[in-house]
Design a protein around this motif. Sequence first.
Motif, short mmCIF file in Angstrom:
data_model
loop_
_atom_site.label_atom_id
_atom_site.label_comp_id
_atom_site.label_asym_id
_atom_site.label_seq_id
_atom_site.Cartn_x
_atom_site.Cartn_y
_atom_site.Cartn_z
N GLU A 148 38.72 35.24 35.54
CA GLU A 148 39.17 36.44 34.86
C GLU A 148 38.02 37.13 34.15
O GLU A 148 37.17 36.49 33.54
N GLY A 149 38.01 38.46 34.23
CA GLY A 149 36.95 39.24 33.62
C GLY A 149 35.75 39.47 34.52
O GLY A 149 34.87 40.27 34.18
N ASP A 150 35.70 38.81 35.67
CA ASP A 150 34.60 38.97 36.63
C ASP A 150 35.15 39.67 37.87
O ASP A 150 35.75 39.04 38.74
N MET A 151 34.95 40.99 37.96
CA MET A 151 35.56 41.76 39.04
C MET A 151 35.01 41.39 40.41
O MET A 151 35.62 41.69 41.44
N ALA A 152 33.86 40.74 40.46
CA ALA A 152 33.30 40.32 41.75
C ALA A 152 33.91 39.02 42.24
O ALA A 152 33.79 38.69 43.43
N ARG A 153 34.58 38.27 41.34
CA ARG A 153 35.08 36.95 41.73
C ARG A 153 36.53 36.67 41.33
O ARG A 153 37.06 35.61 41.60
N GLN A 154 37.17 37.64 40.67
CA GLN A 154 38.57 37.42 40.26
C GLN A 154 39.44 37.07 41.46
O GLN A 154 39.26 37.59 42.56
N LEU A 155 40.45 36.23 41.21
CA LEU A 155 41.41 35.89 42.25
C LEU A 155 42.66 35.35 41.57
O LEU A 155 42.58 34.58 40.62
#
Length: 515
Positions: free
Chosen positions: A210-217
Amino acid sequence: MPNLSSTDVLICGAGAAGLTLAIDLARRGISFHLVEKAQTPFGGSRGKGIQPRTLEVFEDLGFVDRIAALGGHYPNQRTYRPDGTHTDEAMFAEAKPAPDEPYCVPLMVMQGRTEQVMRERLAELGRQPHHGCTLTGFDQDAEGVTANVIDQSGEHTIRARYLVGADGGRSFVRHALGTAFPGKTLGVRAVVADLRLSGLDRTIWHRFNEGDMARQLALCPLAGTDLFQLQAPIAAEGEPDLSVAGLQAFITARIATRFDVVVHDVSWASAYTMNARLADNYRTGRIFLMGDAAHIHPPTGGQGLNTSVQDAYNLGWKLAAVLAGAPDALLDTYEEERRPIAAEMLGLSTGLLEAAKRGDMRRGREVQQLDLAYPASSLAFEAPKRNRGILAGDRAPDAPLTGAAEQGVRVFDLLKGPHWTLIGFMTDCATPAPRHGLHIHRVSSRGDLIDTHGHFRKAYGIGEAAWVLVRPDGYIGAIVAADHLGELEGYLDQVGPPKARAVESGWPSAAICSD
């Protein structure tokens, strides 16, 4: 394809909005044709959140319990930290049904299942959508719309009094009208997919990075199914691999290796770019836009399907009224009332998207749509003007009452159906003239209903000797004191059902109480 040479309303698009309008028109006995270019119905999860206000609409339309049986409540969310720990949190604050609000939290139901129930309800009313039928062009004149459609049997011409474009964000109807669709692309591209997988607890909504738009899932168990919904931002360029192998690799790359998640099947998947756009006009002559054809938005907050359903619920009774002889200007109030609601919804969902980027997925009352109202509508009438309590244009609350025969009755029971409802509170004298399509009740010791526990007085906040007029879509049209009944009659003459024929019925225009 059946003979479609003439009808009252042509509805283009058989998603949730088009189906809602079709159900409402069918129960009113209005002729229509519902066409959908897709060969088969949509079966995915896309719009999975049914808000409390929409559940009230579904109750009125006759299928809320069937919808609820296919879904369930949202699970708690589990947010995983890089160090292996996690935090569990409810998405919505705990709430219980109240006398005035019987539905207190959103329900999770796959959109495909919601629309399936709606098609079943439409079939009960003797109608069905025509899939594989594409609108290719139309022209309108002062009397109606001439539309051209094509299906597997060939080309056909339909003459309709009105055309409604419920054909999605890429709406053919909107493009053909040349209606502007201003807004912006929000800089977020995402993938959503319905998966059968193993390795995760089905009682939890799992959120990673969460908070990481490149790795959110996020992987959310879809209530009432054996599926998970995958949601994740993706790169702006390139085409994602949405196969089983492709999504398996995608998930493995984004979650910690301690999770042994195995993807077994992909039942539906889509990649899309988030936009927020609002049509400049909802009405062009005899042609209307509703649902995604009129407004598109990010999915945050679960507002889209709900707003679309309520567009249709607002338009349906107005089309029926004008077809029955009400002034055409009544149809102008569809845009007057619904376009500001859509603008508000776009602002809400866009704000929630920004919060989601930071990992904040909490939702409050603002997403439930119970407080949406039309206070500035030209259909909102009060005599005298009110400055407290419930107002004209507000949603009509529910309340438990007791019938004169001692049976339990809800206000929503009184409202259920395509009619107007007029409720007098503590007024036993003058009664408005009977009208076709107007149900009149009185809440008092001498009326047909009794406010045994005071819930009606509390919910409506009106004094004695007052009348509340509820529109067919469950919003309050007018609140008047008993000595303003003449003004209420004038209001009904403009927008409401016609008067009953006094000569045939023998009823006077008002009943005067006496001892």
